[in-house]
Scaffold this motif. Structure first.
Motif, PDB file in Angstrom:
ATOM      1  N   LYS A  90       0.798  -1.108  -0.243  1.00 21.65           N
ATOM      2  CA  LYS A  90      -0.067  -0.031  -0.016  1.00 21.65           C
ATOM      3  C   LYS A  90       0.881   1.176  -0.128  1.00 21.65           C
ATOM      4  CE  LYS A  90      -3.894  -2.274   0.389  1.00 21.65           C
ATOM      5  NZ  LYS A  90      -5.043  -2.298  -0.658  1.00 21.65           N
ATOM      6  N   LYS A  91       0.201   2.254  -0.172  1.00 19.46           N
ATOM      7  CA  LYS A  91       0.896   3.746  -0.061  1.00 19.46           C
ATOM      8  C   LYS A  91       0.206   4.781   0.789  1.00 19.46           C
ATOM      9  CE  LYS A  91      -0.780   5.765  -4.296  1.00 19.46           C
ATOM     10  NZ  LYS A  91      -0.356   6.258  -5.727  1.00 19.46           N
ATOM     11  N   GLU A  92       0.514   5.548   1.340  1.00 19.51           N
ATOM     12  CA  GLU A  92      -0.104   6.536   2.217  1.00 19.51           C
ATOM     13  C   GLU A  92       0.362   7.869   1.478  1.00 19.51           C
ATOM     14  OE1 GLU A  92      -2.336   6.388   4.364  1.00 19.51           O
ATOM     15  OE2 GLU A  92      -2.147   4.259   4.746  1.00 19.51           O
ATOM     16  N   CYS A  93      -0.746   8.776   1.368  1.00 19.26           N
ATOM     17  CA  CYS A  93      -0.339  10.219   0.614  1.00 19.26           C
ATOM     18  C   CYS A  93      -0.706  11.214   1.389  1.00 19.26           C
ATOM     19  CB  CYS A  93      -0.819  10.251  -0.795  1.00 19.26           C
ATOM     20  SG  CYS A  93      -0.215   9.090  -1.884  1.00 19.26           S
ATOM     21  N   PHE A  94      -0.368  12.419   1.360  1.00 14.04           N
ATOM     22  CA  PHE A  94      -0.647  13.607   1.984  1.00 14.04           C
ATOM     23  C   PHE A  94      -0.399  14.729   1.164  1.00 14.04           C
ATOM     24  CE2 PHE A  94       0.951  10.603   4.785  1.00 14.04           C
ATOM     25  CZ  PHE A  94      -0.006  10.259   5.629  1.00 14.04           C
ATOM     26  N   PHE A  95      -1.007  15.942   1.269  1.00 16.90           N
ATOM     27  CA  PHE A  95      -0.894  17.145   0.641  1.00 16.90           C
ATOM     28  C   PHE A  95      -0.825  18.453   1.446  1.00 16.90           C
ATOM     29  CE2 PHE A  95      -5.380  16.722   1.270  1.00 16.90           C
ATOM     30  CZ  PHE A  95      -5.786  18.200   1.410  1.00 16.90           C
ATOM     31  N   GLU A  96      -0.201  19.335   0.846  1.00 11.72           N
ATOM     32  CA  GLU A  96      -0.126  20.870   1.390  1.00 11.72           C
ATOM     33  C   GLU A  96      -0.547  21.744   0.111  1.00 11.72           C
ATOM     34  OE1 GLU A  96       0.305  21.643   4.383  1.00 11.72           O
ATOM     35  OE2 GLU A  96       1.115  19.887   5.511  1.00 11.72           O
ATOM     36  N   ASP A  97      -1.190  22.862   0.684  1.00 12.67           N
ATOM     37  CA  ASP A  97      -1.610  23.737  -0.278  1.00 12.67           C
ATOM     38  C   ASP A  97      -0.743  24.859  -0.117  1.00 12.67           C
ATOM     39  OD1 ASP A  97      -4.020  22.611  -1.323  1.00 12.67           O
ATOM     40  OD2 ASP A  97      -5.172  22.927   0.225  1.00 12.67           O
ATOM     41  N   LEU A  98       0.005  25.163  -1.495  1.00 10.98           N
ATOM     42  CA  LEU A  98       1.247  26.193  -1.308  1.00 10.98           C
ATOM     43  C   LEU A  98       0.877  26.965  -2.253  1.00 10.98           C
ATOM     44  CD1 LEU A  98       4.342  23.652  -0.863  1.00 10.98           C
ATOM     45  CD2 LEU A  98       2.902  24.663   0.825  1.00 10.98           C
ATOM     46  N   HIS A  99       1.388  28.466  -2.063  1.00 12.08           N
ATOM     47  CA  HIS A  99       1.361  29.281  -3.085  1.00 12.08           C
ATOM     48  C   HIS A  99       2.567  29.610  -3.506  1.00 12.08           C
ATOM     49  CE1 HIS A  99      -2.715  30.273  -2.038  1.00 12.08           C
ATOM     50  NE2 HIS A  99      -2.386  30.394  -0.602  1.00 12.08           N
ATOM     51  N   HIS A 128      12.409   9.339  -3.978  1.00 13.51           N
ATOM     52  CA  HIS A 128      13.525   8.434  -3.474  1.00 13.51           C
ATOM     53  C   HIS A 128      12.928   6.882  -3.280  1.00 13.51           C
ATOM     54  CE1 HIS A 128      15.109  11.956  -0.354  1.00 13.51           C
ATOM     55  NE2 HIS A 128      15.195  12.093  -1.775  1.00 13.51           N
ATOM     56  N   LEU A 129      13.664   5.955  -3.740  1.00 12.19           N
ATOM     57  CA  LEU A 129      13.502   4.726  -3.682  1.00 12.19           C
ATOM     58  C   LEU A 129      14.295   3.814  -2.687  1.00 12.19           C
ATOM     59  CD1 LEU A 129      13.573   3.912  -7.580  1.00 12.19           C
ATOM     60  CD2 LEU A 129      11.571   4.604  -6.165  1.00 12.19           C
ATOM     61  N   LYS A 130      13.436   3.074  -1.994  1.00  9.75           N
ATOM     62  CA  LYS A 130      14.107   1.994  -0.952  1.00  9.75           C
ATOM     63  C   LYS A 130      15.019   2.723  -0.103  1.00  9.75           C
ATOM     64  CE  LYS A 130      13.315  -1.944  -3.701  1.00  9.75           C
ATOM     65  NZ  LYS A 130      13.844  -3.225  -4.395  1.00  9.75           N
ATOM     66  N   GLN A 131      14.780   4.006   0.618  1.00 11.27           N
ATOM     67  CA  GLN A 131      15.458   4.785   1.482  1.00 11.27           C
ATOM     68  C   GLN A 131      15.023   4.595   2.759  1.00 11.27           C
ATOM     69  OE1 GLN A 131      18.340   6.661   0.644  1.00 11.27           O
ATOM     70  NE2 GLN A 131      17.882   5.611  -1.616  1.00 11.27           N
ATOM     71  N   SER A 132      15.814   4.553   3.966  1.00 12.91           N
ATOM     72  CA  SER A 132      15.630   4.325   5.150  1.00 12.91           C
ATOM     73  C   SER A 132      15.135   5.758   5.851  1.00 12.91           C
ATOM     74  CB  SER A 132      16.566   3.695   6.038  1.00 12.91           C
ATOM     75  OG  SER A 132      17.723   4.438   6.142  1.00 12.91           O
ATOM     76  N   THR A 133      15.864   6.755   5.267  1.00 14.75           N
ATOM     77  CA  THR A 133      15.672   8.310   5.782  1.00 14.75           C
ATOM     78  C   THR A 133      15.852   9.202   4.707  1.00 14.75           C
ATOM     79  OG1 THR A 133      16.608  10.048   7.379  1.00 14.75           O
ATOM     80  CG2 THR A 133      18.074   8.453   6.613  1.00 14.75           C
ATOM     81  N   CYS A 171       3.889  11.248  -1.063  1.00 17.03           N
ATOM     82  CA  CYS A 171       3.655   9.736  -0.685  1.00 17.03           C
ATOM     83  C   CYS A 171       4.509   9.174  -0.255  1.00 17.03           C
ATOM     84  CB  CYS A 171       2.948   9.017  -2.002  1.00 17.03           C
ATOM     85  SG  CYS A 171       1.633  10.002  -2.877  1.00 17.03           S
ATOM     86  N   PHE A 172       4.080   8.241   0.709  1.00 13.67           N
ATOM     87  CA  PHE A 172       5.322   6.812   1.062  1.00 13.67           C
ATOM     88  C   PHE A 172       4.675   5.703   0.793  1.00 13.67           C
ATOM     89  CE2 PHE A 172       5.382  10.474   4.141  1.00 13.67           C
ATOM     90  CZ  PHE A 172       6.645  10.522   4.296  1.00 13.67           C
ATOM     91  N   SER A 173       5.329   4.829  -0.110  1.00 13.44           N
ATOM     92  CA  SER A 173       4.950   3.583  -0.990  1.00 13.44           C
ATOM     93  C   SER A 173       5.623   2.627  -0.259  1.00 13.44           C
ATOM     94  CB  SER A 173       5.038   3.722  -2.104  1.00 13.44           C
ATOM     95  OG  SER A 173       5.072   2.414  -2.886  1.00 13.44           O
ATOM     96  N   ASN A 174       4.684   1.466   0.136  1.00 16.39           N
ATOM     97  CA  ASN A 174       5.230   0.382   0.657  1.00 16.39           C
ATOM     98  C   ASN A 174       4.939  -0.876  -0.239  1.00 16.39           C
ATOM     99  OD1 ASN A 174       6.692  -1.583   2.398  1.00 16.39           O
ATOM    100  ND2 ASN A 174       4.951  -2.027   3.604  1.00 16.39           N
ATOM    101  N   GLN A 175       4.796  -0.696  -1.460  1.00 16.65           N
ATOM    102  CA  GLN A 175       4.250  -1.414  -2.621  1.00 16.65           C
ATOM    103  C   GLN A 175       5.402  -2.416  -2.930  1.00 16.65           C
ATOM    104  OE1 GLN A 175       3.160   1.580  -5.282  1.00 16.65           O
ATOM    105  NE2 GLN A 175       0.851   1.165  -4.979  1.00 16.65           N
ATOM    106  N   ASP A 184       4.632  -4.501   7.053  1.00 12.67           N
ATOM    107  CA  ASP A 184       4.338  -3.344   7.182  1.00 12.67           C
ATOM    108  C   ASP A 184       5.383  -2.289   7.421  1.00 12.67           C
ATOM    109  OD1 ASP A 184       1.723  -4.437   6.784  1.00 12.67           O
ATOM    110  OD2 ASP A 184       1.135  -4.327   8.805  1.00 12.67           O
ATOM    111  N   LYS A 185       5.572  -1.149   7.287  1.00  9.02           N
ATOM    112  CA  LYS A 185       6.381  -0.178   7.540  1.00  9.02           C
ATOM    113  C   LYS A 185       6.017   1.003   8.545  1.00  9.02           C
ATOM    114  CE  LYS A 185       9.279  -2.466   4.914  1.00  9.02           C
ATOM    115  NZ  LYS A 185       9.732  -1.688   3.695  1.00  9.02           N
ATOM    116  N   ILE A 186       6.723   1.015   9.689  1.00  7.26           N
ATOM    117  CA  ILE A 186       6.580   2.471  10.504  1.00  7.26           C
ATOM    118  C   ILE A 186       7.278   3.415  10.077  1.00  7.26           C
ATOM    119  CG2 ILE A 186       6.301   3.324  12.972  1.00  7.26           C
ATOM    120  CD1 ILE A 186       4.618   1.051  12.365  1.00  7.26           C
ATOM    121  N   VAL A 187       6.520   4.720   9.591  1.00  4.74           N
ATOM    122  CA  VAL A 187       7.192   5.859   9.325  1.00  4.74           C
ATOM    123  C   VAL A 187       7.058   7.048  10.077  1.00  4.74           C
ATOM    124  CG1 VAL A 187       7.706   7.504   7.198  1.00  4.74           C
ATOM    125  CG2 VAL A 187       7.227   5.002   6.819  1.00  4.74           C
TER     126      VAL A 187
END
Length: 202
Positions: free
Chosen positions: A35-44, A78-83, A99-103, A109-112
């Motif tokens: 799965k993946k988890e996505c978030f957003f910010e509205d910027l100007h 970034h692909l397969k990075q720990s930080t 987005c953070f993807s664990n696909q 599961d991953k804790i981020v």
């Protein structure tokens, strides 16, 4: 002509900086396998945003991360990075998604843990008082220190978990060795006893 500097103006500016000019948020999420988890910010335009993240648990402690602009164009990946840490300056108004993807994992599961902080752009000119520039620099420095502290906490947790896991394995390996040694000694005693035993002829 330079703008006159007053204590009231400085206080008002500090309050506006704290309330309106910066946004900071910290989160810890669990990204399920595949799965993946996505978030957003509205910027100007000219708003600045920084996303820092650290994988605190799960599998090989890696995650895929990307950030896109309102048109869906990748600004960072970034692909397969720990930080990792990504800083952008918005080139257009709109919703910027990350987005953070664990696909890549079908089981674990991953804790981020991640932080999002930024500065809302305010048109600046040469009339800004030096104290205001110093306050802005100090705010950025405090944010960097906060990120570093959270990064150290997560690394300490990861190292502690590794040490505890290693100690547990060493303990059970020692117990297994003791059991094997006990059976070997018992077998040797039995074998030597039967070897020297004198059989009677009836």
């Amino acid at each position: 002509m330079p703008r006159p500097y007053t204590q009231a103006a400085s206080t008002l500016w500090i309050l506006s900086l704290l309330v309106f000019s910066a946004f900071v948020s910290a989160h810890m999420i669990e990204v399920p396998a595949s799965k993946k988890e996505c978030f957003f910010e509205d910027l100007h335009i000219n708003d600045k945003m920084t996303v820092t993240y650290q994988v605190g648990g799960g599998g090989h402690l890696d995650i895929d991360f990307w950030l896109t602009d309102p048109d869906g164009h990748a600004l960072a990946k970034h692909l397969k990075q720990s930080t990792g840490s990504i800083s952008i300056t918005a080139k257009k108004d709109g919703r910027h998604e990350y987005c953070f993807s664990n696909q890549m994992s079908s089981v674990v599961d991953k804790i981020v843990s991640f932080n999002v902080h930024g500065v809302i752009y305010v048109d600046d000119d040469d009339t800004v008082a030096p104290i205001e520039r110093e306050i802005r620099a100090l705010a950025q420095g405090l944010t960097a220190v906060k990120d570093e502290q959270e990064y150290i906490v997560i690394r300490e947790r990861r190292h502690r978990n590794t040490a505890e896991s290693t100690n547990s394995r060493v303990k059970w390996w020692s117990v297994l060795q003791a059991i094997v040694l006990f059976f070997v000694v018992a077998w040797q005693v039995y074998y030597l006893k039967s070897f020297f035993e004198v059989k009677r002829a009836f």
